[in-house]
Write an enzyme that holds these catalytic residues in place. Structure first.
Site, PDB file in Angstrom:
ATOM      1  N   LYS A 236     -11.293  44.353  65.855  1.00 14.00           N
ATOM      2  CA  LYS A 236     -11.474  45.420  66.854  1.00 14.00           C
ATOM      3  C   LYS A 236     -11.458  46.802  66.184  1.00 14.00           C
ATOM      4  CE  LYS A 236     -11.731  42.644  70.433  1.00 14.00           C
ATOM      5  NZ  LYS A 236     -12.992  42.495  71.178  1.00 14.00           N
TER       6      LYS A 236
ATOM      7  N   TYR B 184      -7.473  39.872  64.973  1.00 11.21           N
ATOM      8  CA  TYR B 184      -7.969  40.592  66.161  1.00 11.21           C
ATOM      9  C   TYR B 184      -7.953  42.097  65.899  1.00 11.21           C
ATOM     10  CZ  TYR B 184      -8.595  41.322  71.249  1.00 11.21           C
ATOM     11  OH  TYR B 184      -9.068  41.687  72.482  1.00 11.21           O
TER      12      TYR B 184
HETATM   13  N1  LIG Z   1      -8.268  40.787  78.610  1.00 14.99           N
HETATM   14  C1  LIG Z   1      -7.674  41.555  77.720  1.00 14.99           C
HETATM   15  O1  LIG Z   1      -6.440  41.718  77.716  1.00 14.99           O
HETATM   16  C2  LIG Z   1      -8.502  42.322  76.730  1.00 14.99           C
HETATM   17  C3  LIG Z   1      -7.998  43.519  76.214  1.00 14.99           C
HETATM   18  C4  LIG Z   1      -8.756  44.233  75.287  1.00 14.99           C
HETATM   19  C5  LIG Z   1     -10.002  43.757  74.897  1.00 14.99           C
HETATM   20  N2  LIG Z   1     -10.466  42.582  75.414  1.00 14.99           N
HETATM   21  C6  LIG Z   1     -11.789  42.138  74.973  1.00 14.99           C
HETATM   22  O2  LIG Z   1     -12.641  42.077  76.092  1.00 14.99           O
HETATM   23  C7  LIG Z   1     -13.726  41.189  75.827  1.00 14.99           C
HETATM   24  C8  LIG Z   1     -13.951  40.297  77.026  1.00 14.99           C
HETATM   25  O3  LIG Z   1     -12.814  39.449  77.167  1.00 14.99           O
HETATM   26  P1  LIG Z   1     -12.206  39.036  78.579  1.00 14.99           P
HETATM   27  O4  LIG Z   1     -10.910  39.726  78.697  1.00 14.99           O
HETATM   28  O5  LIG Z   1     -13.212  39.160  79.642  1.00 14.99           O
HETATM   29  O6  LIG Z   1     -11.843  37.499  78.249  1.00 14.99           O
HETATM   30  P2  LIG Z   1     -12.571  36.165  78.695  1.00 14.99           P
HETATM   31  O7  LIG Z   1     -11.970  35.106  77.843  1.00 14.99           O
HETATM   32  O8  LIG Z   1     -12.537  36.022  80.163  1.00 14.99           O
HETATM   33  O9  LIG Z   1     -14.101  36.421  78.259  1.00 14.99           O
HETATM   34  C9  LIG Z   1     -14.546  36.305  76.935  1.00 14.99           C
HETATM   35  C10 LIG Z   1     -15.935  35.714  76.991  1.00 14.99           C
HETATM   36  O10 LIG Z   1     -16.472  35.678  75.656  1.00 14.99           O
HETATM   37  C11 LIG Z   1     -17.139  34.427  75.514  1.00 14.99           C
HETATM   38  N3  LIG Z   1     -17.235  34.042  74.103  1.00 14.99           N
HETATM   39  C12 LIG Z   1     -16.239  33.672  73.255  1.00 14.99           C
HETATM   40  N4  LIG Z   1     -16.745  33.364  72.056  1.00 14.99           N
HETATM   41  C13 LIG Z   1     -18.090  33.562  72.135  1.00 14.99           C
HETATM   42  C14 LIG Z   1     -19.163  33.418  71.209  1.00 14.99           C
HETATM   43  N5  LIG Z   1     -18.963  32.993  69.941  1.00 14.99           N
HETATM   44  N6  LIG Z   1     -20.415  33.711  71.628  1.00 14.99           N
HETATM   45  C15 LIG Z   1     -20.635  34.129  72.905  1.00 14.99           C
HETATM   46  N7  LIG Z   1     -19.669  34.282  73.819  1.00 14.99           N
HETATM   47  C16 LIG Z   1     -18.404  33.991  73.432  1.00 14.99           C
HETATM   48  C17 LIG Z   1     -16.288  33.433  76.299  1.00 14.99           C
HETATM   49  O11 LIG Z   1     -17.029  32.244  76.605  1.00 14.99           O
HETATM   50  C18 LIG Z   1     -15.931  34.263  77.518  1.00 14.99           C
HETATM   51  O12 LIG Z   1     -16.890  34.133  78.551  1.00 14.99           O
HETATM   52  C19 LIG Z   1     -13.367  40.480  74.541  1.00 14.99           C
HETATM   53  O13 LIG Z   1     -14.079  41.063  73.467  1.00 14.99           O
HETATM   54  C20 LIG Z   1     -11.877  40.747  74.393  1.00 14.99           C
HETATM   55  O14 LIG Z   1     -11.456  40.699  73.058  1.00 14.99           O
HETATM   56  C21 LIG Z   1      -9.758  41.866  76.323  1.00 14.99           C
END
Ligand SMILES: NC(=O)c1ccc[n+]([C@@H]2O[C@H](COP(=O)([O-])OP(=O)(O)OC[C@H]3O[C@@H](n4cnc5c(N)ncnc54)[C@H](O)[C@@H]3O)[C@@H](O)[C@H]2O)c1
Length: 267
Positions: free
Chosen positions: A157, A153
């Site tokens: 990132k 990860y």
């Molecule tokens: N929630 C956190 O703590 C956090 C912190 C920093 C960054 N992020 C990043 O934010 C982004 C959104 O995540 P979130 O927190 O909304 O989580 P989430 O799990 O609710 O959403 C992630 C989405 O990505 C989709 N996804 C996964 N693999 C995929 C693929 N191969 N093709 C298309 N779609 C795919 C999933 O179906 C889901 O709808 C991600 O990139 C995550 O790494 C999240």
């Protein structure tokens, strides 16, 4: 960054659009009269989420390079243009073992880094045809500070942040801004496996809405190449990169990078 006011009639594409950040962002943009297309993996649940938000849904696995191109073509064909792309799809690895899990590492890098690169490459020609636009990449704090429990990860990132920074100068010349959003832990499904730990420790997590605010603002007023940290109690602030020491000439002067290695906007 200022309150977003995208031009009415703008068209935005959000990958991972039916997840936590995607939904929160879609609601914000819909309220601003933006046409929001949600791209995500194919499932009844994801289609229903999009329908409930009043957004068109397109099936996309971001690791499929040609599928990224097909989705952009579909958005242009059905909505006439593309103004903003939120490359937001992502997964976590969360290694449970002390040993390094190579398969896990590659899976996360494939989605979280190459998914971003394919998405940007697919969107660029369409953004140019719209006269410019924005690419907003959801990276993470893990791209700026190492996440010891999830090296894949962190690499993905960190790579996404490096991609944004290295692409920014050439895209600026095309009137396209590219920025990264680097949230700390936020309350979405991705933290389900470790949610209890935050609760036990009384550790504050962001709401999806706070992150969506930063994503929307980055579209309209993001600085090209900036990485915006979003943390509870802090809001969205641009990360200050420290830079690296310049090479010195024999005379002890700061060496100037050869012109050929600088993009036209930096010559
Ligand atoms: N929630 C956190 O703590 C956090 C912190 C920093 C960054 N992020 C990043 O934010 C982004 C959104 O995540 P979130 O927190 O909304 O989580 P989430 O799990 O609710 O959403 C992630 C989405 O990505 C989709 N996804 C996964 N693999 C995929 C693929 N191969 N093709 C298309 N779609 C795919 C999933 O179906 C889901 O709808 C991600 O990139 C995550 O790494 C999240």
């Amino acid at each position: 960054m200022t309150t977003p006011t995208p031009a009415p009639g703008s068209v935005a594409l959000i990958t991972g659009g039916t997840g936590g950040f995607g939904r929160a962002l879609a609601m914000k943009l819909r309220a601003l009269d933006v046409t929001v297309v949600l791209a995500d993996l194919d499932s009844e649940r994801n289609r229903q989420v999009a329908a409930d938000l009043g957004c068109p849904f397109v099936v996309l696995d971001v690791t499929d390079r040609s599928a990224n191109e097909a989705v952009v073509a579909q958005v242009e064909a059905e909505h006439g243009r593309l103004d903003a792309v939120f490359l937001n799809a992502g997964i976590a690895g969360f290694d449970s073992e002390d040993l390094f899990d190579l398969e896990n590492f590659l899976r996360v890098v494939d989605v979280d880094l190459f998914g971003v690169v394919y998405g940007a490459a697919a969107a660029l020609p369409a953004l140019k045809r719209s006269g410019g636009g924005a690419i907003v990449v959801t990276a993470s704090l893990a791209g700026l500070a190492p996440m010891a429990t999830d090296p894949g990860y962190s690499v993905a990132k960190g790579g996404a942040v490096a991609f944004v920074r290295s692409m920014a100068p050439r895209l600026t010349a095309e009137n396209i801004t590219i920025t990264a959003i680097c949230p700390g832990f936020a309350d979405t499904a991705i933290i389900d496996p470790i949610r209890e730990e935050f609760e036990k420790a009384g550790f504050p997590v962001l709401t999806a809405d706070e992150v969506a605010d930063a994503m929307a603002a980055a579209w309209v007023s993001g600085e090209p190449g900036a990485a915006y940290i979003v943390q509870p109690g802090i809001g969205a602030v641009p990360y200050t990169f420290k830079g690296v020491p310049s090479a010195k000439t024999e005379a002890g002067e700061t060496a100037v990078v050869p012109e050929a290695l600088r993009p036209p906007s930096m010559r």
